[in-house]
Design a protein around this motif. Structure first.
Motif, PDB file in Angstrom:
ATOM      1  N   SER A 101       0.824  -1.207   0.000  1.00  0.00           N
ATOM      2  CA  SER A 101       0.000   0.000   0.000  1.00  0.00           C
ATOM      3  C   SER A 101       0.860   1.261   0.000  1.00  0.00           C
ATOM      4  O   SER A 101       0.557   2.231  -0.713  1.00  0.00           O
ATOM      5  CB  SER A 101      -0.916  -0.013   1.227  1.00  0.00           C
ATOM      6  N   GLN A 105       1.321   4.266  -3.123  1.00  0.00           N
ATOM      7  CA  GLN A 105       1.032   5.679  -2.911  1.00  0.00           C
ATOM      8  C   GLN A 105       2.009   6.597  -3.642  1.00  0.00           C
ATOM      9  O   GLN A 105       1.962   7.819  -3.445  1.00  0.00           O
ATOM     10  CB  GLN A 105       1.051   5.989  -1.413  1.00  0.00           C
ATOM     11  N   LYS A 107       3.435   9.113  -5.957  1.00  0.00           N
ATOM     12  CA  LYS A 107       2.759  10.172  -6.698  1.00  0.00           C
ATOM     13  C   LYS A 107       3.545  10.528  -7.957  1.00  0.00           C
ATOM     14  O   LYS A 107       4.727  10.247  -8.078  1.00  0.00           O
ATOM     15  CB  LYS A 107       2.592  11.409  -5.812  1.00  0.00           C
ATOM     16  N   SER A 110       4.870   7.004 -11.197  1.00  0.00           N
ATOM     17  CA  SER A 110       4.512   5.760 -10.521  1.00  0.00           C
ATOM     18  C   SER A 110       5.521   4.663 -10.863  1.00  0.00           C
ATOM     19  O   SER A 110       6.471   4.872 -11.615  1.00  0.00           O
ATOM     20  CB  SER A 110       3.098   5.320 -10.936  1.00  0.00           C
ATOM     21  N   GLN A 154       8.474   9.316   0.208  1.00  0.00           N
ATOM     22  CA  GLN A 154       8.030   7.919   0.193  1.00  0.00           C
ATOM     23  C   GLN A 154       9.115   6.990   0.726  1.00  0.00           C
ATOM     24  O   GLN A 154       8.830   6.052   1.485  1.00  0.00           O
ATOM     25  CB  GLN A 154       7.654   7.495  -1.223  1.00  0.00           C
TER      26      GLN A 154
END
Length: 250
Positions: A101, A105, A107, A110, A154
């Motif tokens: 997950s 995420q 952004k 990708s 991230q």
């Protein structure tokens, strides 16, 4: 269940032995005569009856031992087929789902192969054509900075998630080792080994996720610098022009 069957069988066996002994006694005493008749004793018949009773008792004892061995074998098989009372599979699966997950995420740029190639070619050109406006170059520079920022964010999030799960992994490892040590049969031992392997795979997947996001962040920063250099070169060329504006100054 098996113990109850064993007790029932032993009770039945006792009755058989008693019946055999009574039959032997009747056979021995059957030669006694009542009233006016004399008592007759046949030693040969007595020894044969005694031998027959002894052989019957030995057969019964052999059958008892055979059934005891079968019962013990069934008990051992039951232990070997006993599964673990608890499992950490759900916990490991939940952690892997969390990692997926967090990766999903991502952004802007990708992890999808085709889309990332298209976005990269659009936002990180080798060079800017003269027809591209300055506003477009500024927009692209802003997008590239956003990509680098999100990539670093991230990667930091993945690192935090992995570190926060270390205590949980330690507890899981202790639980699995305890289950393995207390295994009552081969099935429990195999299940404990499989779950230990699952914990190792889960940690390997976490490491792969961290390496992927960290490499992505580093790549985005390097690509941003290269594209910014290409944009700066184009702006410089536009500022200098063809040199005619400076002819009168010579």
């Amino acid at each position: 269940m098996l113990e109850s069957i064993g007790r029932t069988f032993l009770g039945t066996t006792s009755r058989i032995i008693i019946t055999t002994i009574l039959s032997f006694v009747i056979a021995v005493n059957g030669s006694r005569r009542l009233g006016a008749f004399d008592i007759v004793f046949d030693p040969t018949n007595y020894s044969q009856n005694l031998l027959t009773a002894a052989r019957a008792l030995e057969q019964i004892n052999n059958q008892i031992r055979s059934l005891e061995n079968q019962a013990q074998s069934l008990l051992n098989q039951a232990k070997n087929l006993t599964s673990l009372p608890t499992s950490v599979v759900g916990q490991l699966t939940s952690t892997i789902t969390q990692m997926n997950s967090l990766i999903a995420q991502a952004k802007n740029l990708s992890f999808d192969v085709q889309k990332s190639q298209q976005d990269f070619e659009r936002l990180y050109p080798r060079q800017y054509a003269a027809a591209v406006s300055s506003d477009k170059m500024v927009q692209d520079a802003t997008s590239r900075w956003d990509n680098s920022y999100d990539g670093l964010k991230q990667s930091l999030t993945i690192q935090s998630a992995i570190v926060s799960s270390l205590d949980q992994d330690g507890q899981t490892l202790r639980t699995l080792m305890a289950n393995s040590s207390a295994a009552v049969g081969s099935l429990q031992a195999q299940q404990s080994g499989n779950e230990l392997l699952g914990l190792q795979i889960k940690q390997s997947l976490q490491t792969q996720a961290l390496l992927a996001t960290q490499a992505r962040a580093d790549t985005l920063r390097a690509a941003e610098q290269q594209a910014s250099s290409a944009a700066a070169k184009e702006r410089f060329n536009r500022f200098i022009g063809d040199g005619h504006a400076y002819a009168g100054g010579k």
